[in-house]
Write a protein that holds these residues in place. Structure first.
Motif, PDB file in Angstrom:
ATOM      1  N   LYS A  41       0.831  -1.205   0.000  1.00  0.00           N
ATOM      2  CA  LYS A  41       0.000   0.000   0.000  1.00  0.00           C
ATOM      3  C   LYS A  41       0.865   1.254   0.000  1.00  0.00           C
ATOM      4  O   LYS A  41       2.018   1.242   0.441  1.00  0.00           O
ATOM      5  CB  LYS A  41      -0.979   0.000   1.160  1.00  0.00           C
ATOM      6  CG  LYS A  41      -0.375   0.028   2.528  1.00  0.00           C
ATOM      7  CD  LYS A  41      -1.462  -0.031   3.578  1.00  0.00           C
ATOM      8  CE  LYS A  41      -0.881   0.078   4.971  1.00  0.00           C
ATOM      9  NZ  LYS A  41      -1.926   0.112   5.972  1.00  0.00           N
ATOM     10  N   SER A  42       0.285   2.323  -0.495  1.00  0.00           N
ATOM     11  CA  SER A  42       1.007   3.577  -0.680  1.00  0.00           C
ATOM     12  C   SER A  42       1.191   4.331   0.631  1.00  0.00           C
ATOM     13  O   SER A  42       0.307   4.342   1.485  1.00  0.00           O
ATOM     14  CB  SER A  42       0.238   4.468  -1.661  1.00  0.00           C
ATOM     15  OG  SER A  42       0.829   5.742  -1.748  1.00  0.00           O
ATOM     16  N   GLY A  44       1.596   7.518   0.470  1.00  0.00           N
ATOM     17  CA  GLY A  44       0.976   8.803   0.164  1.00  0.00           C
ATOM     18  C   GLY A  44       1.945   9.963   0.152  1.00  0.00           C
ATOM     19  O   GLY A  44       1.550  11.105  -0.023  1.00  0.00           O
ATOM     20  N   ASP A  60       5.871   8.067  -2.562  1.00  0.00           N
ATOM     21  CA  ASP A  60       4.901   7.855  -3.634  1.00  0.00           C
ATOM     22  C   ASP A  60       3.646   8.691  -3.394  1.00  0.00           C
ATOM     23  O   ASP A  60       2.928   8.483  -2.424  1.00  0.00           O
ATOM     24  CB  ASP A  60       4.528   6.372  -3.710  1.00  0.00           C
ATOM     25  CG  ASP A  60       3.622   6.067  -4.881  1.00  0.00           C
ATOM     26  OD1 ASP A  60       3.355   6.972  -5.700  1.00  0.00           O
ATOM     27  OD2 ASP A  60       3.176   4.915  -4.986  1.00  0.00           O
ATOM     28  N   THR A  61       3.397   9.634  -4.273  1.00  0.00           N
ATOM     29  CA  THR A  61       2.187  10.459  -4.175  1.00  0.00           C
ATOM     30  C   THR A  61       1.195  10.125  -5.282  1.00  0.00           C
ATOM     31  O   THR A  61       0.181  10.798  -5.429  1.00  0.00           O
ATOM     32  CB  THR A  61       2.549  11.958  -4.248  1.00  0.00           C
ATOM     33  OG1 THR A  61       3.262  12.205  -5.464  1.00  0.00           O
ATOM     34  CG2 THR A  61       3.401  12.377  -3.061  1.00  0.00           C
ATOM     35  N   GLN A  62       1.476   9.087  -6.066  1.00  0.00           N
ATOM     36  CA  GLN A  62       0.579   8.701  -7.156  1.00  0.00           C
ATOM     37  C   GLN A  62      -0.746   8.176  -6.606  1.00  0.00           C
ATOM     38  O   GLN A  62      -1.787   8.329  -7.229  1.00  0.00           O
ATOM     39  CB  GLN A  62       1.247   7.644  -8.024  1.00  0.00           C
ATOM     40  CG  GLN A  62       0.434   7.242  -9.225  1.00  0.00           C
ATOM     41  CD  GLN A  62       1.155   6.232 -10.100  1.00  0.00           C
ATOM     42  OE1 GLN A  62       2.277   5.833  -9.822  1.00  0.00           O
ATOM     43  NE2 GLN A  62       0.512   5.818 -11.163  1.00  0.00           N
ATOM     44  N   TYR A  63      -0.708   7.549  -5.425  1.00  0.00           N
ATOM     45  CA  TYR A  63      -1.899   7.009  -4.784  1.00  0.00           C
ATOM     46  C   TYR A  63      -2.055   7.648  -3.419  1.00  0.00           C
ATOM     47  O   TYR A  63      -1.081   8.077  -2.795  1.00  0.00           O
ATOM     48  CB  TYR A  63      -1.781   5.487  -4.625  1.00  0.00           C
ATOM     49  CG  TYR A  63      -1.704   4.757  -5.936  1.00  0.00           C
ATOM     50  CD1 TYR A  63      -2.863   4.430  -6.631  1.00  0.00           C
ATOM     51  CD2 TYR A  63      -0.479   4.422  -6.492  1.00  0.00           C
ATOM     52  CE1 TYR A  63      -2.795   3.778  -7.850  1.00  0.00           C
ATOM     53  CE2 TYR A  63      -0.403   3.765  -7.710  1.00  0.00           C
ATOM     54  CZ  TYR A  63      -1.565   3.449  -8.376  1.00  0.00           C
ATOM     55  OH  TYR A  63      -1.494   2.802  -9.578  1.00  0.00           O
ATOM     56  N   LYS A  64      -3.295   7.700  -2.917  1.00  0.00           N
ATOM     57  CA  LYS A  64      -3.555   8.240  -1.579  1.00  0.00           C
ATOM     58  C   LYS A  64      -2.923   7.345  -0.526  1.00  0.00           C
ATOM     59  O   LYS A  64      -2.730   6.149  -0.747  1.00  0.00           O
ATOM     60  CB  LYS A  64      -5.059   8.328  -1.324  1.00  0.00           C
ATOM     61  CG  LYS A  64      -5.771   9.326  -2.179  1.00  0.00           C
ATOM     62  CD  LYS A  64      -7.242   9.321  -1.840  1.00  0.00           C
ATOM     63  CE  LYS A  64      -8.025  10.181  -2.795  1.00  0.00           C
ATOM     64  NZ  LYS A  64      -9.463  10.035  -2.575  1.00  0.00           N
ATOM     65  N   ASP A  67      -3.802   3.485   0.263  1.00  0.00           N
ATOM     66  CA  ASP A  67      -4.431   2.818  -0.884  1.00  0.00           C
ATOM     67  C   ASP A  67      -3.566   1.614  -1.267  1.00  0.00           C
ATOM     68  O   ASP A  67      -2.339   1.707  -1.286  1.00  0.00           O
ATOM     69  CB  ASP A  67      -4.524   3.743  -2.097  1.00  0.00           C
ATOM     70  CG  ASP A  67      -5.702   4.682  -2.052  1.00  0.00           C
ATOM     71  OD1 ASP A  67      -6.503   4.597  -1.093  1.00  0.00           O
ATOM     72  OD2 ASP A  67      -5.825   5.512  -2.976  1.00  0.00           O
ATOM     73  N   TYR A  69      -1.868  -0.931  -3.797  1.00  0.00           N
ATOM     74  CA  TYR A  69      -1.410  -0.853  -5.181  1.00  0.00           C
ATOM     75  C   TYR A  69      -2.177  -1.873  -6.027  1.00  0.00           C
ATOM     76  O   TYR A  69      -2.378  -3.016  -5.604  1.00  0.00           O
ATOM     77  CB  TYR A  69       0.091  -1.136  -5.275  1.00  0.00           C
ATOM     78  CG  TYR A  69       0.944  -0.027  -4.734  1.00  0.00           C
ATOM     79  CD1 TYR A  69       0.922   1.235  -5.330  1.00  0.00           C
ATOM     80  CD2 TYR A  69       1.770  -0.235  -3.643  1.00  0.00           C
ATOM     81  CE1 TYR A  69       1.710   2.259  -4.838  1.00  0.00           C
ATOM     82  CE2 TYR A  69       2.567   0.797  -3.147  1.00  0.00           C
ATOM     83  CZ  TYR A  69       2.527   2.035  -3.745  1.00  0.00           C
ATOM     84  OH  TYR A  69       3.303   3.053  -3.268  1.00  0.00           O
TER      85      TYR A  69
END
Length: 93
Positions: A41-42, A44, A60-64, A67, A69
Motif C-alpha cells: 500500500k502507498s 501517500g 509515492d504520491t501517485q496514490y492516496k 491505498d 497498489y
C-alpha cells in the motif's frame, strides 16, 4: 520465483523480487512474504512539517495514503501458486 523476474538470492532458499520474498517450502510450494508499506500500500508521500520535512516512509504520491497498489494481491497469489503440485493448496501469503 518464476523465470524472468528480477531476483536477488540470499543463498538460503529465499529469493527477493520487487519487495516480495519467496521461500521454497519443503513440500515444493512457494510461500510469499512481503513488506506492507510502500510494497502493498502507498505511503501517500506524507512528510513531517508539510512539504519541507523528511518523508515518513516512502515518497509515492501517485496514490492516496493507505491505498493498495493495483494487482499486488494477484501478484502474490500467482507467485504462491507457481509450480505447486496440483494436490496442494497454495502456501499462506
Amino acid at each position: 520465483v518464476p523465470a524472468g523476474l528480477p531476483t536477488l538470492s540470499s543463498g538460503r532458499g529465499m529469493e527477493v523480487a520487487n519487495g516480495a520474498c519467496a521461500l521454497r517450502c519443503s513440500d515444493k510450494r512457494i510461500q510469499v512474504i512481503t513488506d506492507i508499506d510502500d510494497t502493498v500500500k502507498s505511503s501517500g508521500g506524507v512528510r513531517l512539517l508539510g512539504k519541507v520535512g523528511p518523508a515518513l516512509g516512502g515518497i509515492d504520491t501517485q496514490y492516496k495514503r493507505n491505498d493498495f497498489y493495483p494487482g499486488v494481491f494477484q501478484f502474490g497469489a500467482e507467485l504462491a501458486n507457481y509450480g505447486k503440485p496440483a494436490n496442494l493448496p497454495p502456501a499462506p501469503v
